[in-house]
Design a protein around this motif. Structure first.
Motif, PDB file in Angstrom:
ATOM      1  N   GLY A  95      31.683  42.327  41.976  1.00 53.94           N
ATOM      2  CA  GLY A  95      30.456  41.936  41.305  1.00 53.94           C
ATOM      3  C   GLY A  95      30.631  41.698  39.820  1.00 53.94           C
ATOM      4  N   ARG A  96      31.576  42.385  39.204  1.00 58.50           N
ATOM      5  CA  ARG A  96      31.829  42.220  37.770  1.00 58.50           C
ATOM      6  C   ARG A  96      33.121  41.469  37.500  1.00 58.50           C
ATOM      7  NH1 ARG A  96      31.788  46.759  34.043  1.00 58.50           N
ATOM      8  NH2 ARG A  96      31.270  45.107  32.612  1.00 58.50           N
ATOM      9  N   TYR A  97      34.122  41.685  38.343  1.00 64.49           N
ATOM     10  CA  TYR A  97      35.402  41.015  38.120  1.00 64.49           C
ATOM     11  C   TYR A  97      36.146  40.868  39.445  1.00 64.49           C
ATOM     12  CZ  TYR A  97      37.121  45.830  38.135  1.00 64.49           C
ATOM     13  OH  TYR A  97      37.404  47.126  38.478  1.00 64.49           O
ATOM     14  N   PRO A  98      37.070  39.905  39.484  1.00 63.51           N
ATOM     15  CA  PRO A  98      37.839  39.708  40.711  1.00 63.51           C
ATOM     16  C   PRO A  98      38.994  40.711  40.807  1.00 63.51           C
ATOM     17  CG  PRO A  98      38.468  38.083  39.100  1.00 63.51           C
ATOM     18  CD  PRO A  98      37.349  38.886  38.490  1.00 63.51           C
ATOM     19  N   MET A  99      39.408  40.960  42.013  1.00 63.52           N
ATOM     20  CA  MET A  99      40.593  41.795  42.234  1.00 63.52           C
ATOM     21  C   MET A  99      41.385  41.198  43.384  1.00 63.52           C
ATOM     22  SD  MET A  99      38.728  45.150  43.672  1.00 63.52           S
ATOM     23  CE  MET A  99      37.105  44.920  44.336  1.00 63.52           C
ATOM     24  N   ILE A 100      42.660  41.454  43.376  1.00 59.23           N
ATOM     25  CA  ILE A 100      43.551  40.896  44.388  1.00 59.23           C
ATOM     26  C   ILE A 100      44.184  42.060  45.142  1.00 59.23           C
ATOM     27  CG2 ILE A 100      45.563  40.688  42.877  1.00 59.23           C
ATOM     28  CD1 ILE A 100      45.968  37.882  44.149  1.00 59.23           C
ATOM     29  N   VAL A 101      44.155  41.969  46.478  1.00 62.32           N
ATOM     30  CA  VAL A 101      44.614  43.058  47.337  1.00 62.32           C
ATOM     31  C   VAL A 101      45.601  42.501  48.359  1.00 62.32           C
ATOM     32  CG1 VAL A 101      43.867  44.817  48.996  1.00 62.32           C
ATOM     33  CG2 VAL A 101      42.407  44.241  47.056  1.00 62.32           C
ATOM     34  N   LYS A 102      46.672  43.230  48.600  1.00 68.37           N
ATOM     35  CA  LYS A 102      47.672  42.812  49.576  1.00 68.37           C
ATOM     36  C   LYS A 102      47.017  42.559  50.935  1.00 68.37           C
ATOM     37  CE  LYS A 102      52.408  43.729  50.840  1.00 68.37           C
ATOM     38  NZ  LYS A 102      52.899  42.433  50.493  1.00 68.37           N
ATOM     39  N   SER A 103      47.497  41.517  51.618  1.00 78.30           N
ATOM     40  CA  SER A 103      46.920  41.108  52.893  1.00 78.30           C
ATOM     41  C   SER A 103      48.027  40.786  53.883  1.00 78.30           C
ATOM     42  CB  SER A 103      46.048  39.867  52.672  1.00 78.30           C
ATOM     43  OG  SER A 103      45.624  39.319  53.890  1.00 78.30           O
ATOM     44  N   LYS A 104      47.717  40.859  55.161  1.00 86.47           N
ATOM     45  CA  LYS A 104      48.679  40.442  56.192  1.00 86.47           C
ATOM     46  C   LYS A 104      48.747  38.922  56.285  1.00 86.47           C
ATOM     47  CE  LYS A 104      47.997  44.545  59.005  1.00 86.47           C
ATOM     48  NZ  LYS A 104      47.525  45.084  60.270  1.00 86.47           N
ATOM     49  N   ASN A 105      47.702  38.253  55.809  1.00 85.09           N
ATOM     50  CA  ASN A 105      47.613  36.798  55.902  1.00 85.09           C
ATOM     51  C   ASN A 105      47.920  36.139  54.570  1.00 85.09           C
ATOM     52  OD1 ASN A 105      46.599  36.994  58.595  1.00 85.09           O
ATOM     53  ND2 ASN A 105      44.626  37.558  57.730  1.00 85.09           N
ATOM     54  N   MET A 106      48.433  34.923  54.633  1.00 87.56           N
ATOM     55  CA  MET A 106      48.633  34.123  53.432  1.00 87.56           C
ATOM     56  C   MET A 106      47.292  33.516  53.035  1.00 87.56           C
ATOM     57  SD  MET A 106      51.832  34.386  52.705  1.00 87.56           S
ATOM     58  CE  MET A 106      52.443  33.035  51.741  1.00 87.56           C
TER      59      MET A 106
END
Length: 71
Positions: A43-54
């Protein structure tokens, strides 16, 4: 010395944190990259999280000094 710094979200040009941390810098590259990460927002900022998918992430790459990188 300088380093390459890839940014996403609010650090990109035309977003508010770019003016705080990267003012005066122009991107060497603006585009998309496929990574095994997922982009979310709290809601305030983006975050990036490890995923099994590209997933496609929009990034910009900057050349910055070591001092700027360490900020």
């Amino acid at each position: 010395m300088t380093r390459l710094l890839a940014v996403y979200g609010t650090l990109k040009k035309r977003y508010h944190n770019h003016n705080v941390y990267l003012e005066g810098y122009d991107p060497l590259f603006e585009g998309q990259i496929a990574l095994p990460f997922q982009l979310y927002t709290n809601g305030r900022y983006p975050m990036i999280v490890k995923s099994k998918n590209m997933n496609i992430i929009n990034i910009e790459v900057y050349e910055v000094s070591d001092d700027k990188f360490d900020e």
